[in-house]
Design an enzyme around this catalytic site. Structure first.
Site, PDB file in Angstrom:
ATOM      1  N   GLU A  15      33.574  47.022  44.501  1.00 17.07           N
ATOM      2  CA  GLU A  15      33.054  47.470  43.205  1.00 17.07           C
ATOM      3  C   GLU A  15      33.498  46.529  42.076  1.00 17.07           C
ATOM      4  OE1 GLU A  15      33.163  51.730  42.309  1.00 17.07           O
ATOM      5  OE2 GLU A  15      34.132  51.210  40.413  1.00 17.07           O
ATOM      6  N   SER A  42      37.452  27.956  46.331  1.00 15.86           N
ATOM      7  CA  SER A  42      37.459  27.933  47.787  1.00 15.86           C
ATOM      8  C   SER A  42      38.051  29.235  48.340  1.00 15.86           C
ATOM      9  CB  SER A  42      38.290  26.767  48.310  1.00 15.86           C
ATOM     10  OG  SER A  42      38.319  26.790  49.723  1.00 15.86           O
ATOM     11  N   ARG A  99      36.711  49.790  46.496  1.00 15.12           N
ATOM     12  CA  ARG A  99      37.074  49.486  45.108  1.00 15.12           C
ATOM     13  C   ARG A  99      37.107  47.985  44.845  1.00 15.12           C
ATOM     14  NH1 ARG A  99      36.317  54.017  45.651  1.00 15.12           N
ATOM     15  NH2 ARG A  99      37.055  55.777  44.433  1.00 15.12           N
TER      16      ARG A  99
END
Lengths: 150, 150, 150, 150, 150, 150, 150, 150, 150, 150
Positions: free
Chosen positions: H91, H114, H88
């Protein structure tokens, strides 16, 4: 126009005109493997050779600078893996590559066969059991050598 | 014990004993590339040669049947792509493969260079600008031929 | 125009005209698998056959030289892995490939079934539980043979 | 012990004992391709056949349940792509796969050749220009059919 | 024009005209998953249905033969792996696939659920904690069966 | 001992003892797909169920905490792509996935079928032309919803 | 025109007109990450917002239905892996992903953070050693829950 | 013993002893995400913290130097792509990554967030529609800056 | 027009006009590696430099905003792996990367060499055995530092 | 024992004994990058250096021949792509590789920077805004040169 476009045009025109790669190599007095590879986009082609080759192919001399620039080299890997004629060369490498590595080290020491200071030749040799393709890879041995500029 | 286990054992033992591939090839009177490739697991090794080679390596004759079976051939692709010495051969193919395909077709017609009815040789040749590795791939031309059994 | 362009044109035109592959094969008196594969871009098509086929498809004879050149062969791997009809052939290979390798070695010795000196046939055979697709792969056995030109 | 372990043990033992695949198939009166594939881990082996085969291989009958379970099928793709003998089958598919798809559709309609209701056979057939490997893939045609349980 | 071109045109036109997939399925009296998949290029569409669908979409009847040919099936893997809605189906398979395999074998024996003699349905079902998507995969069990034509 | 080790042990022991997945599910009164997936390493197993299952499998209760931890989920992709039984589920997704996406959006709006608030069921249903495997994927619809904590 | 075409047009036009993403988000009174993602093709855009955005970008209102359809979501993986700014997010996931998984399970139980009932925010926060990018991922916890429709 | 071996041992021991990650973090007074990631092999652990943690886990202080060395970082990509909880996060990146890139550039200029001068936090926040996982990525902005040592 | 289109146009025009990269860098008084990389699409180009460069290349000032936007960075991996000149840099990394990692950690502690606060230089240095290419990568050391905004 | 086994042993022993790479390099009076790379398995180590290094590491002199053999070189690509410290070098190559190729060609002509006749150095240089890592790649220029042995 990119080098890839020019390569595609050259390939199509050669088939159309029925010209052999050998005749193109002869026209510029260069080795046939070099000439074919160069026309397929793998080497820059110097101005005089480019002018002759473009003329034989009936293409515009405006393409001379494009042929003269150093190209991005290499073949799409799918082609190497899929086309049976090219694949056999890859298969030979998969089967004999580690053996050749061992023997380069045994005969020359730690290093590589250069693919830059290098030439390739292809020959047709007769044999009682059928003609043979003989491909010669000929590269300078480069020993691993820890050198620095200063 | 699988062929891969035997190959690893042979490779380690050869280094330990300081034997050259050439000396192993000489012991069985076979070409050095064939012998090296076979000991690296790429060819079945006939009983007489297997017996001699195992003895020279100080390994048990019980391994003869394993060396005699036809192996699963081929090199891990990561090795082909990562090791600089093997990679140069692959690079030559990426740069010159399509040209060689064109010239095989021009000189022989539609077909391939066999990698089965095939031999490889490696030579050290002197040259004013440095020793050269010369690798010869020598395979029978096989024309595309639509044949069936009956 | 490249061979790929011609292949796409042929495929579209065939559907448009409602021509069967069999009728095209009959028109040139060639095996139907060969003819289909050739029109799909996998084989060079000799001039006489090319002329007949282009005429039947209502395409210009100017394409004859393009069909006559040796193509870059092979199918996009995604197609092999995705299309269910082609995939079943791949699956058969994934399940039975190693067994076929073992049996080729047991029955013929070390070597391969050529895919060059080779033909394929497809047949429809009736069976009480439903028609069967019978595909015959028929290739010359090539023994591993370490031969060189001289 | 997993099925993979048992497969490796069987493969090693067969070489050691010098048993042919054919003799193992004969011992259980089953087709040789089926028997070889099953022993290489691609099919469950029914109890009676498993008992006979394990005895011929000098292995413990305790392995019967492992051989009887439905295995995870399929071959490592690197093996399919690297070993020359298996690769030729893949190459045939890459060159002729799309043609076979077209012809299955032309002769049978929309659907596939089953790889489940399926058999494979391998034969050695003589031919004036050399023995031929003839592999027959024989699968039930399955038409695309939109059916539901109720 | 290829089937891919037609698929793209249909998809764009449907959005433009604001037609639902359900209304298109109703127009041809076919299941909505089948109709949607077919219009997205996964099934050949018989002439009568094709004529109705093209008319509703305001497209030329000249496309009928293209819709009628058996297409190359399958979805680009990147789409399967990237789009969250499709990915959830893949995730369900990654988590439950091996369990389903075990249970197919336990309940039916060795074999597969056909994806050819097969239908898919999608339903919206109310539930106290929120509407549920219910997808039913319904395929004929095909036992591994070693059959040959003769 | 890792969860993977425990999974392998469970799988082997189940075959050895000849226990069905159904009997294991019945012993803990849980759905059979959930139980099978959990024993194959895809779900944590609560203490009471874990104790019962380990006892039925003749394994040490020391494994309870390992079964109780949330595992790393998912199946090796090669297995998904190679094993024919699992592959058919993937193929259905490749052919019908985009259609299901469209219909989820048409019937529910923008969102997904949850694979977390989710269940799977498998059924054997008789049919005149042969038994059918019916797999039901049942997940809560989750609308795309731009929510934040505060 | 596909959604991808529209996305490319929007991206080019925004640069040309020198509009900030923030100003576009302000024009429709929506969160800036949502608006940017939606204009980059990741969300359907409701009619009122679409009309405003297209007007600000000087594009035709005919594109409203295309922006309103649910798109195929996701980013080309090569972009994720190659562009340094996006890659840092991926790197954070590669280094901290497994730790976040463990802590989600420890704090919430077995389940996931939804990426659907979800929002993202980005902030610029001052810090003595330099401004900081603060990205907040905020998703509903979804417990693994074995629920079915009936 | 390599760091990977130590990581595996720590993970198993923690489950066995039923220790929470939070309690381990508290024992060394470090942020819980840092501590979890470090114990999962992503950060070197300074001597004092290592001693405390090993003691709590009942492991030998001999492992201190191994925990103190800088590890090879990163997670196996298959895990990132397969486990639903970690996926997830990936995604979210696939859907919102390009938008975040655009907004970093709009708010900060050309550069990156960073992932080295960086921290991650995870929080459980209540919400009327269900608890939410809130993950905060907090990294220093680094402008592209062409600097050289001299 | 996208940045990729502009990059292609610039590359072609430079070859046509026979301009060196150095002369372009001199025209804007910027380091030559930065200028070349920027013209190849890897950096935004500020307005004043963009105006000068476009004029020297005989291209329209309308392209200034496109050159000024932050691009999606990175090179197609196939180019990195295939072109021999670029590949040598990759090979150096494959052979010496882990050693450089170890030495960065030994000399600086845990952290990285920034590729953002970074410059690259290339020099031609004479050497008795042949000219040398000297490439200097010069990046700020960034220690792993767990910092958060508040 | 293979070279990989020896490399792992050396790496573990160095951490255990707390030896720096620099001290090992000093012991054999070799450049530190070369020594580190060699101990990490990338170069053969000559007998005298091997004896000293093994002694310092408290390892058996029996390993001398293994260290002396030419190794298979190269790093696992996942490591190159995953570890942040090594990745930054790869990223620099992805961003600046094509520019370096162009400038090698502009300054030297067609050819490559050798990675064989090559050295690497790493330096720590102070800078007002923080210490810098300076890595110097220094390789002989090799012009493409079509040479053959005879």
């Amino acid at each position: 126009m990119t080098r890839e476009d020019v390569t595609r045009t050259i390939a199509a025109r050669r088939v159309e005109l029925g010209l052999t790669w050998q005749s193109l190599a002869d026209a510029v007095d260069r080795p046939v493997v070099w000439t074919t590879a160069a026309l397929l986009g793998q080497h820059p082609i110097p101005r005089p050779e480019a002018e002759v080759l473009l003329e034989k192919l009936g293409l515009s001399p405006d393409l001379v600078p494009i042929l003269g620039a150093v190209p991005v080299r290499g073949t799409d890997r799918d082609v190497v893996r899929n086309d049976p004629t090219i694949y056999r060369l890859y298969e030979a490498l998969a089967v004999y590559g580690p053996a050749l590595k061992e023997l380069i080290h045994e005969q020359f020491g730690d290093g590589i066969m250069s693919a830059i200071n290098f030439s390739v030749d292809i020959d047709k040799k007769p044999h009682p059991s059928g003609d043979r393709v003989v491909i010669t890879l000929d590269g300078k041995f480069l020993p691993y050598d820890w050198v620095s500029a200063d």
